[in-house]
Scaffold this active site. Structure first.
Site, PDB file in Angstrom:
ATOM      1  N   GLY A   1       0.799  -1.228   0.000  1.00  0.00           N
ATOM      2  CA  GLY A   1       0.000   0.000   0.000  1.00  0.00           C
ATOM      3  C   GLY A   1       0.824   1.267   0.000  1.00  0.00           C
ATOM      4  O   GLY A   1       0.316   2.345   0.291  1.00  0.00           O
TER       5      GLY A   1
ATOM      6  N   GLY B   1       2.615   2.278  -2.712  1.00  0.00           N
ATOM      7  CA  GLY B   1       2.795   2.763  -4.084  1.00  0.00           C
ATOM      8  C   GLY B   1       4.065   2.271  -4.753  1.00  0.00           C
ATOM      9  O   GLY B   1       4.615   2.958  -5.616  1.00  0.00           O
ATOM     10  N   SER B   2       4.529   1.060  -4.390  1.00  0.00           N
ATOM     11  CA  SER B   2       5.802   0.601  -4.969  1.00  0.00           C
ATOM     12  C   SER B   2       5.718   0.450  -6.489  1.00  0.00           C
ATOM     13  O   SER B   2       6.654   0.822  -7.195  1.00  0.00           O
ATOM     14  CB  SER B   2       6.249  -0.710  -4.319  1.00  0.00           C
ATOM     15  OG  SER B   2       5.355  -1.744  -4.630  1.00  0.00           O
ATOM     16  N   SER B   3       4.596  -0.058  -7.000  1.00  0.00           N
ATOM     17  CA  SER B   3       4.535  -0.274  -8.455  1.00  0.00           C
ATOM     18  C   SER B   3       4.577   1.066  -9.196  1.00  0.00           C
ATOM     19  O   SER B   3       5.321   1.217 -10.172  1.00  0.00           O
ATOM     20  CB  SER B   3       3.287  -1.067  -8.837  1.00  0.00           C
ATOM     21  OG  SER B   3       2.122  -0.421  -8.393  1.00  0.00           O
ATOM     22  N   ALA B   4       3.828   2.047  -8.721  1.00  0.00           N
ATOM     23  CA  ALA B   4       3.832   3.359  -9.393  1.00  0.00           C
ATOM     24  C   ALA B   4       5.203   4.012  -9.273  1.00  0.00           C
ATOM     25  O   ALA B   4       5.681   4.666 -10.204  1.00  0.00           O
ATOM     26  CB  ALA B   4       2.759   4.259  -8.790  1.00  0.00           C
TER      27      ALA B   4
ATOM     28  N   ASP C   1      -1.580   7.415  -7.076  1.00  0.00           N
ATOM     29  CA  ASP C   1      -0.238   6.882  -6.823  1.00  0.00           C
ATOM     30  C   ASP C   1       0.779   7.506  -7.770  1.00  0.00           C
ATOM     31  O   ASP C   1       1.801   8.061  -7.344  1.00  0.00           O
ATOM     32  CB  ASP C   1      -0.214   5.355  -7.001  1.00  0.00           C
ATOM     33  CG  ASP C   1      -0.809   4.624  -5.809  1.00  0.00           C
ATOM     34  OD1 ASP C   1      -1.573   5.249  -5.067  1.00  0.00           O
ATOM     35  OD2 ASP C   1      -0.503   3.433  -5.630  1.00  0.00           O
TER      36      ASP C   1
END
Ligand code: PMV
Length: 335
Positions: free
Chosen positions: A116, A118-121, A163
């Site tokens: 939660g 925002g690692s992917s963004a 994000d």
């Protein structure tokens, strides 16, 4: 596969992660939300350092992986775990006709995954910035933001855009349907991130709220309206540096998210530990269902809460607000 030592890079970029202070999930339905970019970053290095070789090589140091972008391997679905990044690279290649021959892209992140934060963004923002710099695409912030938003649809079908916007711009932002309004960072308080240790997927949690909406439309709307009110109130609280009122809004927001079914007993327990320790506010952050909670606290409360969490063996760390967003550019000419 063993990752080789970091090579000299032509460009290096980085982007922060984020925490949502109020309004997650509601933001998917066009409601406003308040979020801050945080001091943990993802980095991207791009170099053309394998002369004579055809494909792009993707180094993922956090996974100790080194992948060759070969269509045959991709077709076999072997890169499923890294689908978001691989698809993003392919989309960028097609859209901008990029020559990937002999290029190495190295990605790394300080952010825990699927928590939660925002690692992917954050990773896709660093990557978009890296490709933009390396291939001289001349993209502006809005274009990078839009590309990352499109890339995020791999992770869940209807991302709100909050994000990627935080990762690109940094700062503390009030966000509503793509529009942003910078907010001051509350004074004299600390932001603690507490890991529930429960893995989850944002897409599943977003789906859970969608199912709730279909099943109980009136209750859904009531909760949505209450969250919008809380976010508006919290915006005023932040502008007036009224951290007590901001904290109360966070507790209330957690209660409402729980009614939508996106909390988890572990998150509820963490919120109670923070409340008992004297936090001004605490709640789940991001997709919920596990992942992380956040607590807003002054120094004495921070000490109490961290001691209590330690006794329970619950990992946590302090974060500060990142004001820089996407950073980076050429670092060394190895041409
Ligand atoms: O769990 P994260 O860090 O991907 O945050 C998701 C935030 C949501 O509001 C639940 C989804 C969204 O697209 O805004």
């Amino acid at each position: 596969m063993q990752v080789k030592k970091v090579h000299s890079s032509l460009v290096e970029t980085s982007a922060p992660g984020k925490v949502i202070l109020l309004g997650e999930h509601a933001v998917v339905y066009g409601a406003p939300a308040i979020a801050g970019a945080i001091s943990l970053r993802s980095t991207c290095a791009v170099a053309r350092d394998r002369p004579g070789e055809g494909d792009l090589v993707l180094e993922l140091a956090d996974y100790n992986e080194r992948l060759r972008l070969d269509p045959l391997i991709e077709e076999r679905g072997e890169y499923e775990s890294f689908k978001g990044v691989v698809q993003f690279l392919r989309t960028m290649q097609e859209q901008f006709e990029l020559d990937f021959a002999g290029v190495t892209v190295s990605l790394q992140s300080e952010l825990p995954r699927a928590m939660g934060l925002g690692s992917s963004a954050s990773i896709l923002t660093a990557l978009a910035g890296g490709l933009d710099e390396f291939f001289h695409l001349g993209l502006d912030t809005a274009e990078i933001n839009e590309l990352v938003l499109q890339g995020e649809t791999v992770y869940h079908a209807s991302p709100s855009g909050i994000d990627n916007t935080l990762c690109v711009h940094g700062g503390m932002l009030y966000y509503e349907r793509g529009e942003i309004y910078p907010l001051p960072v509350p004074d004299g308080v600390q932001l603690l991130v507490v890991k529930s240790g429960v893995p989850r997927r944002t897409s599943k949690m977003v789906e859970r709220v969608r199912v709730f909406k279909g099943r109980e439309p009136a209750a859904f709307s009531g909760i949505l309206t209450s969250i919008v009110r809380l976010v508006e109130k919290a915006k005023t609280s932040i502008e007036n540096d009224d951290v007590e009122s901001l904290g109360r809004a966070m507790y209330d927001n957690h209660r409402l998210l729980k009614r939508w079914g996106v909390s988890h007993p572990r998150l509820d327990q963490i919120v109670e530990v923070c409340r008992e320790g004297g936090a001004l506010g605490a709640k789940l952050t991001g997709g919920g269902g596990g992942g992380c909670a956040i607590a807003l606290c002054d120094e004495p409360a921070r000490v109490n809460i961290q001691n209590a969490l330690e006794r329970l063996g619950i990992a946590n760390f302090l974060v500060t607000i990142d004001h820089e967003g996407l950073l980076g550019g050429p670092v060394r000419n190895v041409g």
